[in-house]
Scaffold this motif. Structure first.
Motif, PDB file in Angstrom:
ATOM      1  N   THR A   1     -11.484   7.373  -1.340  1.00 45.26           N
ATOM      2  CA  THR A   1     -10.325   7.243  -0.477  1.00 45.26           C
ATOM      3  C   THR A   1     -10.164   8.424   0.450  1.00 45.26           C
ATOM      4  OG1 THR A   1      -9.008   8.165  -2.259  1.00 45.26           O
ATOM      5  CG2 THR A   1      -9.065   5.782  -2.088  1.00 45.26           C
TER       6      THR A   1
ATOM      7  N   ARG B   1      -0.953   4.284  -1.671  1.00 42.90           N
ATOM      8  CA  ARG B   1      -1.983   4.883  -0.808  1.00 42.90           C
ATOM      9  C   ARG B   1      -1.343   5.800   0.235  1.00 42.90           C
ATOM     10  NH1 ARG B   1      -6.021   1.198   2.872  1.00 42.90           N
ATOM     11  NH2 ARG B   1      -6.462   2.763   4.455  1.00 42.90           N
TER      12      ARG B   1
ATOM     13  N   ALA C   1     -10.875   2.739  -3.325  1.00 44.75           N
ATOM     14  CA  ALA C   1     -10.037   1.580  -3.044  1.00 44.75           C
ATOM     15  C   ALA C   1     -10.671   0.342  -3.664  1.00 44.75           C
ATOM     16  CB  ALA C   1      -9.872   1.395  -1.539  1.00 44.75           C
TER      17      ALA C   1
ATOM     18  N   TYR D   1      -7.171   0.366  -7.669  1.00 42.36           N
ATOM     19  CA  TYR D   1      -7.989   1.551  -7.415  1.00 42.36           C
ATOM     20  C   TYR D   1      -8.982   1.695  -8.551  1.00 42.36           C
ATOM     21  CZ  TYR D   1      -4.288   2.458  -4.059  1.00 42.36           C
ATOM     22  OH  TYR D   1      -3.389   2.330  -3.027  1.00 42.36           O
TER      23      TYR D   1
ATOM     24  N   SER E   1      -7.023  12.119  -4.671  1.00 42.10           N
ATOM     25  CA  SER E   1      -7.653  11.061  -3.877  1.00 42.10           C
ATOM     26  C   SER E   1      -9.170  11.113  -3.951  1.00 42.10           C
ATOM     27  CB  SER E   1      -7.193  11.153  -2.415  1.00 42.10           C
ATOM     28  OG  SER E   1      -7.529  12.413  -1.867  1.00 42.10           O
TER      29      SER E   1
ATOM     30  N   GLY F   1       0.801  -1.216   0.000  1.00 45.89           N
ATOM     31  CA  GLY F   1       0.000   0.000   0.000  1.00 45.89           C
ATOM     32  C   GLY F   1       0.831   1.261   0.000  1.00 45.89           C
TER      33      GLY F   1
END
Length: 560
Positions: free
Chosen positions: A204, A144, A220, A227, A215, A141
């Motif tokens: 997100t 992210r 997610a 994504y 974002s 991740g």
């Protein structure tokens, strides 16, 4: 060696039988796919040995050049040469009869596909880069974690949530997805599109304290490194991800790729993108074979592949170290299907699952994978589609021209050489069989210039007979016997016949070597016609004279 009539007739008979055999249509077994039953089947198709060219049966003409619009190619000349080899291999496996694939000048490839029924498919097969990679997804991740810094960089650059995408729009999609913000890893190697969408997380921004310009566009996915972006916002997300401010903050050793197919849920379409390791486990360059099949268990098309021995060992070692991780299969920069979980060590054999793709698309993918990847992208700079109507018109005109030419030749030969002209016409019949059989045996393709060469060769066929008959006339004028006059006429005319025909053949060979497709067709037809005319004039006509004189031993005059 061929002094007796019997021996000569055997030779002529064998050649004629071989030509007839070459002209007989062939039955070939072809593999097909029945979408109703989902099974492959075999069918038998009849093919005519003498194929028609692009200008007679229709087809497509493409001019291809290296596309340097997105990136510069260091050595375009080398790239075009390597692309020529790859395209030839692809076209050969495509199954098109008598295609033309050649380099024109220093920077262009010309592809001509006669009788092609699906031009769009042909263009896709020719242009597809077919670069295959296997890469592990972002299991930790890291992307992210880098999103807040990316959002901050975009704000400093003047990009805000209002300009990138409104929270209101995101909330509407969130309600469609049920508002589940938990991202869970899939249990199986292949997950359905609907399941992915239904369990996708909400925006997100909910996973971070404050949604940002980038974002706020992302959801997610179900898998690590996956994504989702609403389909209508894909261009915006793509442009933000490609900004230098965002690219600099991409986790080191990672890159991203869009998915090949959208995911649909509740009348809403999403496009997945995946963050994967920049280092490939193996690439398509290590493939030794690729075959398309239909998996009846999961009702989908697949491509089974086999790697080289060294690549197989590397693939086995890497997959053993990544058991439990997801591996993305990337083709031409797009992730082919949802990255499967590596359940166990994988050796030299594997498969690519294509989801909703048809078996035809799977076969085309296997074809381009076997042929190899293009060294650089190609763009179509010239495209012409030739309809069969033009071809039918050309055939009719060539048929008329041929009939007129043969008719005039027959009239002149009968009127001027009388009985000897009848023998020449008999030899001309054998000549026609030899020409058509020879073209079929060598797999030649008839084009409009080729038909012109065929009509021209009819005149060449009787030209040698005229030389012989004139020499026989001269010998008869010296009061020589018929047999002596015929023997010496053939003997003295031989050098002139050979010289004239050899020079024509040499010229035609130059046309074949340096000409393009239609010119080559003319050269092949002309060479075949010249060789056949030499044989019929020197051998067949002489045999007919021998038979005639044997049946009339007391012949004192010759009707010539």
């Amino acid at each position: 060696m061929f002094q007796t009539i019997r021996t000569r007739l055997i030779v002529i008979g064998l050649l004629a039988a071989g030509c007839v055999y070459a002209l007989v249509p062939r039955s070939e077994r072809v593999r097909g796919f029945d979408p109703a039953s989902g099974r492959m089947y075999d069918t038998v198709m009849t093919r005519v040995p003498l194929a028609l060219g692009l200008d007679l049966q229709g087809g497509i003409h493409l001019g291809l050049e290296i596309d340097q619009s997105e990136r510069s190619v260091p050595n375009p000349a080398d790239a075009i040469d390597r692309a020529l080899t790859v395209i030839r291999q692809r076209i050969d496996e495509l199954g098109t009869r008598e295609p033309v694939v050649q380099k024109v000048g220093e920077a262009r490839i010309v592809v001509e596909l006669p009788g092609i029924s699906d031009p769009d498919r042909a263009k896709q097969v020719v242009q597809r880069a077919a670069f295959l990679e296997f890469k592990i997804t972002d299991m930790q991740g890291l992307f992210r974690g880098a999103l807040p810094a990316m959002d901050a960089a975009l704000r400093r650059a003047g990009v805000t949530t209002a300009t990138a995408g409104t929270p209101t729009g995101i909330s509407a999609v969130e309600r469609l997805l049920g508002g589940d913000t938990t991202a869970a890893q899939g249990d199986s190697a292949t997950q359905g599109d609907t399941t992915t969408a239904d369990t996708a997380a909400a925006d997100t921004g909910a996973l971070m304290n404050e949604p940002g310009p980038l974002s706020s566009l992302l959801f997610a996915g179900q898998l690590p490194g996956e994504y989702l972006v609403p389909e209508e916002r894909v261009p915006l997300a793509d442009s933000l991800l490609r900004l230098p401010e965002v690219e600099r903050l991409m986790p080191r050793g990672y890159e991203w790729h869009w998915g090949a197919e959208p995911i649909s849920s509740a009348a809403t379409s999403f496009r997945p993108f995946y963050v994967v390791s920049a280092r490939a486990i193996v690439t398509g360059e290590a493939l030794t074979d690729a075959r398309a099949q239909f998996d009846n268990t999961f009702n989908q098309a697949i491509v089974q592949f086999e790697l080289t021995r060294s690549a197989g060992r590397r693939f086995s070692r890497e997959t053993a170290q990544n058991i439990g991780n997801n591996m993305a299969i990337i083709l031409d920069g797009r992730v082919v299907s949802q990255p499967p979980v590596i359940r166990s060590q994988i050796g030299s054999n594997g498969q690519i699952e294509l989801g909703s793709a048809t078996i035809q698309e799977a076969q085309d993918l296997a074809l381009v994978l076997r042929a190899g990847a293009l060294p650089a992208p190609l763009s179509i700079v010239e495209e012409r589609t030739v309809g069969p109507t033009l071809g039918r018109d050309s055939i009719e005109k060539a048929r008329t021209a041929g009939a007129v030419a043969v008719g005039l030749v027959v009239i002149v030969m009968l009127a001027y050489y009388r009985a000897a002209g009848v023998l020449a016409i008999g030899a001309l019949t054998v000549y026609g069989l030899l020409v058509m059989g020879g073209l079929a045996a060598f797999g030649a393709t008839l084009t409009v210039p080729g038909l012109a060469g065929l009509v021209l060769s009819i005149g060449i066929a009787v030209d040698a007979n005229i030389l012989i008959f004139e020499r026989v006339r001269e010998e008869l004028s010296f009061n020589k016997s018929v047999r002596t006059a015929v023997d010496e006429g053939f003997q003295h005319a031989m050098s002139a016949i050979v010289d004239s025909n050899v020079t024509t053949v040499i010229t035609a060979l130059f046309l074949f070597q340096f000409g393009t497709g239609p010119v080559r067709g003319f050269a092949i037809t002309l060479v075949t016609g010249v060789l056949a005319s030499m044989f019929t004039a020197i051998f067949v006509t002489r045999t007919l004279f021998m038979i005639w004189m044997q049946r009339r031993p007391a012949l004192t005059t010759l009707s010539i």
